[in-house]
Every structure is written in structure tokens, then in C-alpha cells.
Write a protein that holds these residues in place. Structure first.
Motif, PDB file in Angstrom:
ATOM      1  N   UNK A   1       0.745  -1.160   0.406  1.00  0.00           N
ATOM      2  CA  UNK A   1      -0.688   0.165  -0.080  1.00  0.00           C
ATOM      3  C   UNK A   1       0.774   1.136  -0.243  1.00  0.00           C
ATOM      4  N   UNK A   2      -0.338   2.260  -0.605  1.00  0.00           N
ATOM      5  CA  UNK A   2       0.841   3.763  -0.556  1.00  0.00           C
ATOM      6  C   UNK A   2       0.228   4.302   0.019  1.00  0.00           C
ATOM      7  N   UNK A   3       0.592   4.508   1.581  1.00  0.00           N
ATOM      8  CA  UNK A   3      -0.736   5.173   2.493  1.00  0.00           C
ATOM      9  C   UNK A   3      -1.249   6.844   2.339  1.00  0.00           C
ATOM     10  N   UNK A   4      -0.178   6.833   1.441  1.00  0.00           N
ATOM     11  CA  UNK A   4      -0.762   8.998   1.312  1.00  0.00           C
ATOM     12  C   UNK A   4      -2.118   8.107  -0.183  1.00  0.00           C
ATOM     13  N   UNK A   5      -2.178   7.009  -0.077  1.00  0.00           N
ATOM     14  CA  UNK A   5      -3.414   7.275  -1.621  1.00  0.00           C
ATOM     15  C   UNK A   5      -4.525   6.478  -0.684  1.00  0.00           C
TER      16      UNK A   5
END
Length: 267
Positions: free
Chosen positions: A78-82
Motif C-alpha cells: 500500500x501507498x499510505x498517502x492514497x
């Protein structure tokens, strides 16, 4: 005779109260460094652990380590900024294990540059991961926890939330980590009366493979001169803290910034 000190609170001895048996946890940035150490600590204390990382292969490697220890774990990318990525990992964990009890929001980046040279791109990237991503994770996990009336959120801040580490120049990082502490304090007060405790850990400079590169050796010697403990932090120095904050033993603690930096912020 009712005596919680003698018999133990709810008839549990102190070490039993630190156990995390049957709890469900996730760790972002869990594929290496501090996050890997947190994942192992939570798993050894009894929790099921979802290892979340930007790079799936790194998450899978740590999940495999946990499985070798008999710890139930899954790996998620996961990209936590998304926001869509954050919601997907929470939904996946709930579908797999029924809930989220412990949210360990550890993912972060640091890009060093002099303040006058810090680009808007560097500023935005740092804040998108370190603060926006952490907020998204707190919110998504917090909704699950508020609904069930209990949960522990543990955010990774930094000693840079208290002092300006030097001689490295890292304006965006320092500001973002100060934001993590204030976010933690705010959520900690808003949610404790509904059973959700939010705290953060502020490590000092942690000994990682990158630290041993030749170009960083002059910096390391400068850092060591500023640390009363006369050494850098080890990731294992942080493990007991995350277990304590994840356990019922810390149920009366919220909005706290637990600093583990060998005394560096005191000088």
C-alpha cells in the motif's frame, strides 16, 4: 478481599496484561527497520499481524519471518498517502480477521535539504507520507475501533518533534513529525472516552545499514557526541514500548509522546 494490586487487575498478573493474544494488528512501513521490529514484537506478544509496505516483496519477507515463529501474518502492499490504498488494507484485514485492534502507523520518509533549497515537491512528498498518510490510517482504523468501543493506535513520530537534530538539514521532516505529535494529542483527547487510545513513539537516531555508509561517518561521530547514552538507538530498544502501548496495561494513557532517544533531547 478485592485488591487489584495483590490479585492483579481483573485477576491478571502484570506480564499477562501485556499479552496481545487474539488481537489483530497492522504495521505500516513494516518491511524493514523499525516497522519490522514492531511487527515481530506485536506478533511475539500474541497478536495477528498484517505487514504493510510500499514494496510487497519486503512485506512478504517479514510476514514469512513471522510465520516461521508461528505468528499468524499476512503481507499487504500500500501507498499510505492514497486513501483508496489505506481503505483497501483495512478492509482486507477486517475480511481476514474480523477487526483491527492495533494500528501501528509507522511508514515515513526523510529527504534532507537546506531549507532555502527545499522544493515544493520534496515538501509535499514528505508530508503526504508522514502526515497525510498517517492521518488516513488513523481515520480508517479509528472508525473500526470507535464502532467496537476499543482500540490502540500507535504512531511513529521522531525526536525531531522535540528538537532540531543537527547538523543535518531536514525542515520538511522535522515539521511533519511535529505534526504527527499534535495529531496524536488531538485524536487522543477526542477518542479516549469512546475506548480508543492514541499515542506515539519518538525514536532517536536509529542504527540502520544506511548509517554505516562512509559518507555518513562524520555525521555519526557528531551525533554520538550529542547522545548521553553514547550510542545510537537499536530497533530492539523500541519493541517493548510498542507492546506496552498496544496492550491493556496502557489503557489510561492517551495523547502521549513516548520519547526513546538515549537522552539526546535533554542536551
Amino acid at each position: 478481599m478485592r485488591d487489584d494490586v495483590f490479585w492483579g487487575y481483573n485477576k491478571q498478573r502484570i506480564l499477562d496484561r501485556l499479552r496481545l493474544d487474539d488481537k489483530v494488528a497492522y504495521v505500516t512501513g513494516g518491511g524493514q527497520g523499525i516497522g519490522r521490529a514492531f511487527a515481530h514484537a506485536l506478533g511475539e506478544a500474541g497478536a495477528k499481524v498484517a505487514v504493510v509496505d510500499l514494496v510487497l516483496a519486503k512485506a512478504e519477507a517479514v510476514a514469512h519471518e513471522l510465520n516461521l515463529k508461528g505468528i499468524k501474518s499476512i503481507a499487504l502492499a500500500a501507498d499510505v498517502s492514497k486513501p483508496e490504498d489505506v481503505q483497501r488494507i483495512v478492509d482486507t484485514i477486517v475480511a481476514r480477521w474480523g477487526t483491527v485492534d492495533i494500528a501501528c502507523n509507522n511508514a515515513g520518509i526523510n529527504m534532507n535539504s537546506a531549507s532555502e533549497d527545499t522544493s515544493l515537491e520534496e515538501w509535499d512528498k514528505t508530508f503526504n507520507v508522514n502526515l497525510r498518510g498517517l492521518f488516513l490510517c488513523c481515520q480508517a482504523a479509528g472508525r473500526i475501533m470507535l464502532n467496537q468501543g476499543y482500540g490502540k493506535i500507535i504512531n511513529t513520530a521522531s525526536m525531531a518533534s522535540l528538537i532540531v537534530p543537527h547538523p543535518q538539514k531536514q525542515l520538511a521532516y522535522n515539521a511533519s513529525k511535529a505534526g504527527v505529535v499534535k495529531l496524536t494529542q488531538t485524536l487522543g483527547t477526542e477518542w479516549i472516552d469512546r475506548g480508543v487510545k492514541v499515542n506515539c513513539i519518538s525514536p532517536g537516531i536509529v542504527d540502520t545499514p544506511l548509517i554505516h555508509s562512509p559518507e555518513l561517518q562524520p555525521l555519526v561521530q557528531r551525533w554520538l557526541a550529542d547522545i548521553p547514552a553514547a550510542r545510537l538507538a537499536r530497533v530492539t530498544d523500541l519493541q517493548a514500548a510498542v507492546v506496552y502501548l498496544a496492550s491493556e496495561a496502557s489503557d489510561y494513557m492517551t495523547g502521549h509522546n513516548l520519547v526513546i532517544e538515549g537522552g539526546q533531547s535533554l542536551w
